[in-house]
Design an enzyme around this catalytic site. Structure first.
Site, short mmCIF file in Angstrom:
data_model
loop_
_atom_site.label_atom_id
_atom_site.label_comp_id
_atom_site.label_asym_id
_atom_site.label_seq_id
_atom_site.Cartn_x
_atom_site.Cartn_y
_atom_site.Cartn_z
N GLU B 29 -18.14 -13.70 22.19
CA GLU B 29 -18.64 -12.41 21.54
C GLU B 29 -18.28 -11.06 22.41
O GLU B 29 -18.45 -11.08 23.43
CB GLU B 29 -20.37 -12.59 21.82
CG GLU B 29 -21.04 -13.84 21.09
CD GLU B 29 -22.54 -14.31 21.43
OE1 GLU B 29 -22.87 -13.34 22.41
OE2 GLU B 29 -22.89 -15.22 21.14
N GLU B 60 -23.84 -19.12 19.70
CA GLU B 60 -23.34 -19.77 20.86
C GLU B 60 -23.03 -21.47 20.60
O GLU B 60 -21.93 -21.92 21.45
CB GLU B 60 -24.33 -19.58 22.15
CG GLU B 60 -24.38 -18.44 23.01
CD GLU B 60 -25.03 -17.33 22.15
OE1 GLU B 60 -25.66 -17.75 21.12
OE2 GLU B 60 -24.96 -16.09 22.61
N PHE B 83 -24.13 -13.97 28.87
CA PHE B 83 -25.16 -14.10 29.91
C PHE B 83 -25.38 -15.57 30.18
O PHE B 83 -25.59 -16.32 29.16
CB PHE B 83 -26.27 -13.14 29.71
CG PHE B 83 -26.20 -11.83 29.50
CD1 PHE B 83 -26.81 -11.20 30.87
CD2 PHE B 83 -25.63 -10.96 28.74
CE1 PHE B 83 -26.38 -9.81 30.84
CE2 PHE B 83 -25.58 -9.76 28.70
CZ PHE B 83 -25.91 -8.86 29.85
N ASP B 85 -27.85 -16.91 30.91
CA ASP B 85 -29.34 -17.22 30.57
C ASP B 85 -29.01 -17.84 28.87
O ASP B 85 -29.88 -18.84 28.58
CB ASP B 85 -30.16 -15.91 30.32
CG ASP B 85 -30.20 -15.16 31.52
OD1 ASP B 85 -31.02 -15.16 32.26
OD2 ASP B 85 -28.91 -14.37 31.75
N PHE B 86 -28.04 -17.51 28.13
CA PHE B 86 -27.75 -18.03 26.86
C PHE B 86 -27.34 -19.40 26.99
O PHE B 86 -27.34 -19.92 25.74
CB PHE B 86 -26.82 -17.05 25.99
CG PHE B 86 -27.13 -15.62 26.08
CD1 PHE B 86 -28.21 -15.14 26.58
CD2 PHE B 86 -26.18 -14.65 25.88
CE1 PHE B 86 -28.50 -13.62 26.61
CE2 PHE B 86 -26.34 -13.32 25.76
CZ PHE B 86 -27.76 -12.70 26.25
N HIS B 129 -31.89 -12.00 31.14
CA HIS B 129 -30.60 -11.81 31.53
C HIS B 129 -30.02 -11.70 32.95
O HIS B 129 -29.07 -11.10 33.31
CB HIS B 129 -30.39 -10.27 30.75
CG HIS B 129 -30.15 -10.31 29.35
ND1 HIS B 129 -31.45 -10.39 28.62
CD2 HIS B 129 -29.40 -10.29 28.40
CE1 HIS B 129 -31.05 -10.42 27.29
NE2 HIS B 129 -29.87 -10.37 27.22
#
Lengths: 356, 324
Positions: B29, B60, B83, B85-86, B129
């Site tokens: 992205e 993702e 990130f 976290d994703f 994040h």
């Protein structure tokens, strides 16, 4: 007081039967070579007999774990397997025995894997739900719903990047259309114009639940096609000729740079979702009607109408039965994997070493 | 030799590999036109064109699935998860698919890819994040896990990761992007599974990763003023894990401290502590001490976040107190 949130107005398992469409008589005249038709008859017989034998081996306790049989759905994998080129890519689900055989993977390795033997195509490490044979273009059977649609995109991306005209096909069930990866994969394939074909084998049931009871639209794949700018395609998944024509069209389009297709192939499983499921949630009238429209019976009748004699077809079935028996005997006689096998091929150096 | 930021080192490392090998491409992205939300991929689109540096939708699973399918069929993708976290929204593709494909197919399938991701806290981004998820990745057989702390290591370990035949999760620390360091000219290729002794010492071994490395080094400076000679090891690669370097250092110093940004429970240091307890117990003069973020989500406000992630002061204090 309400009685809570409900999806449907009927009791579980008491929905109206969903009946198959009649055979399209025009398909007798479809431009498909006799030789191709006989090959598709044989392949459907192979898948049918292998699955029946696997079911029997379950009952004997020789096949362990779970298994998701393709009985009744053979036409779709057969037609695509026949229409694909050897260097094309197939991605299947855990109901992938048929798709594996349809790429020409030998029965011996399939039975070996199902019996957990060292002769299995995965050395006994994958099992029923992960059949793979890279040398046959069978790039895997994937057991987490939706994932392999995105992976098929990658193979298609690679074909395009490398400048080949290979295509990738991902098969999946109706239930997959309600998971996020399905929608991510479709958008992605269209955005990058990938040579990939998404084939929804709609057998009307997401595991133990009627797909219509938990889906916003009647045709779970085809009714979503417009959202991604794709053509709405529904095909009779119990007629190998119907699927073959649609498969050939989509493959040719993808090969020529025309981008992805989404095909909904309507079919029905003879049994339940998996080994543990007798499939009692399906109306008897529905089961009876679909058994009448069994893909192999349908194809048998067509071949007779086209002048093939009964003896030829019997000969094909008998030959398949003999090869199935040989493959089963081979698997039974094969040793179990050595215990060291558990610790191999975790990493590319062939081992499982993660520290020094 | 030139001074380079950690962020520019990411772009240089990727460019080095893309120039060398046409099979390497970058997707993610905002990685192309925008040059990355952390500006770590600036210039790559211009250099390599839109066929090899590709912006994707916020998908993702689709990004990593595409990377996997491409890797299985002869390419060497670098995919970005913006990130770390994703990873939670595409963990299926990482854990069930990428990590296990080789094993389940008994070696038929290669998945040589790199997944880069901005990891870690210190930027006041809050709990979704800022996480350090290297311990999630470390727990999955089949993955390799790398987290560089310097610009030079970013380039060298990126090269090693791209050239590796296994899938590598490459954790860039988002608070280190602006850090600068001297980087040699020319091609830089490092090796996975090699820890680096970044400061020699005799009294205590401090093992650290990513942003914790500069903090451990600064703490070691202060400890030196207190008369304590601390050896600092940059782990760099969690899988493969260079336990030989760590065990060798403990044999010399007899004391082990891990400095971990991941939340405490089952953090990477727990595995190292366990190995040292098993294999070097009689070398130890004191219990192993883990200095970690507590078992809490990360808060956003500066004083709160600074109080949770191990700081130079805390590392210095905990080591000093335990050695008094």
């Amino acid at each position: 007081m309400t009685n809570g949130v409900r999806a449907v107005d009927h009791e579980y398992g008491e929905h109206d039967p969903i009946l198959p469409a009649p055979v399209d008589p025009a398909l007798d005249q479809a431009p498909i070579a006799q030789e191709t038709r006989l090959a598709m008859y044989q392949l459907q017989e192979e898948i049918r007999q292998v699955e029946k034998e696997l079911h029997r081996l379950f009952l004997e306790g020789l096949v362990q774990g779970t298994s998701h049989l393709y009985l009744g759905m053979e036409a779709t994998a057969t037609a695509f397997g026949t229409a694909l080129r050897p260097d094309d890519y197939t991605f299947a689900t855990y109901r992938g025995h048929g798709h594996t055989l349809a790429r020409g993977v030998p029965m011996k390795g399939v039975f070996g894997e199902m019996l957990g033997r060292s002769s299995g195509i995965l050395g006994g490490k994958g099992g029923s739900m992960h059949l793979t044979s890279v040398e046959h273009g069978m790039l895997g059977s994937y057991a987490i719903i939706g994932a392999h649609l995105t992976i098929a995109n990658g193979a298609a991306w690679s074909a395009k990047y490398r400048g080949t005209d290979q295509v990738a096909v991902a098969f999946f069930g109706d239930g997959t259309t309600n998971i996020g990866a399905f929608h991510e994969a479709l958008n992605f394939a269209v955005v990058y114009d990938l040579p990939v074909i998404f084939v929804c084998e709609n057998n009307l049931y997401m595991e133990y639940t009627a797909i219509g009871d938990i889906t916003a639209v009647p045709n779970p794949a085809a009714d979503r096609a417009a959202a991604y700018g794709l053509e709405r395609i529904i095909v009779d998944g119990n007629d190998a000729d119907a699927v073959y024509l649609e498969a050939s069209r989509a493959i040719e389009k993808a090969r020529a740079g025309g981008g992805p297709s989404l095909i909904e192939s309507l079919t029905y499983r003879h049994g339940g979702h998996s080994r543990a499921d007798p499939g009692k949630y399906r109306p008897q009238e529905e089961i009876d009607a679909w058994m009448e429209r069994d893909p192999i019976a349908t194809y048998h009748q067509r071949l007779l109408r086209l002048g093939v004699d009964e003896g030829t077809l019997t000969g094909i079935s008998t030959d398949v039965a003999r090869r199935v028996e040989e493959a089963v005997e081979h698997a039974k006689a094969s040793p179990r994997p050595s215990l060291e096998a558990s610790h191999t091929n975790v990493y590319a150096d062939g081992g499982a070493r993660w520290r020094n | 030799m030139a001074e380079l930021s950690y962020r520019d080192a990411v772009a240089r490392g990727i460019a080095q590999e893309m120039e060398r090998d046409e099979r390497v491409f970058l997707i993610g992205e905002d990685v192309a036109g925008a040059g990355g939300v952390f500006k770590a991929t600036v210039g790559l689109l211009d250099q390599f064109g839109p066929g090899r540096v590709v912006d994707t939708p916020i998908s993702e699973q689709a990004i990593l699935g595409a990377a996997m399918g491409a890797a299985m069929t002869g390419l060497r993708p670098i995919a970005e998860i913006m990130f770390s976290d994703f990873f939670a929204v595409c963990w299926d593709i990482v854990v069930n698919e990428i990590a296990k494909a080789r094993y389940m197919t008994d070696g038929q399938v290669d998945v040589p890819l790199v997944i880069r991701s901005a990891n870690g806290g210190g930027a006041r981004f809050g709990a979704q994040h800022s996480q350090s998820v290297e311990n999630w990745a470390m727990a999955i057989p089949g993955l390799k896990v790398v987290a560089p702390s310097t610009p030079e290591d970013v380039i060298g370990l990126m090269a090693a990761s791209v050239r590796d035949e296994d899938p590598v999760l490459f954790f860039e620390h988002k608070t280190l992007y602006s850090h600068k360091g001297e980087v040699p000219d020319g091609e830089i290729v490092d090796e996975l599974g090699k820890a680096k002794v970044v400061r020699k010492g005799t009294d205590a071994t401090i093992v650290a990763l990513a942003m914790m490395v500069p903090r451990a080094l600064e703490a070691a400076e202060r400890l030196a003023e207190d008369g304590i000679s601390a050896e600092v090891i940059d782990v760099r690669s969690l899988i493969p894990l260079d336990t030989a370097t760590i065990l060798g250092s403990v044999a010399k110093t007899s004391r082990l401290y891990t400095v971990e940004e991941n939340p405490r429970v089952l953090g990477w240091g727990a595995e190292i502590a366990s190995i040292v307890a098993d294999e070097a117990f009689w070398d130890l003069d004191a219990p192993v001490r883990r200095i970690t973020t507590p078992h809490i989500p990360l808060p956003s406000s500066a004083p709160l976040e600074d109080d949770t992630i191990p700081s130079v002061e805390r590392i210095h204090r905990e080591v000093k107190e335990s050695m008094d």
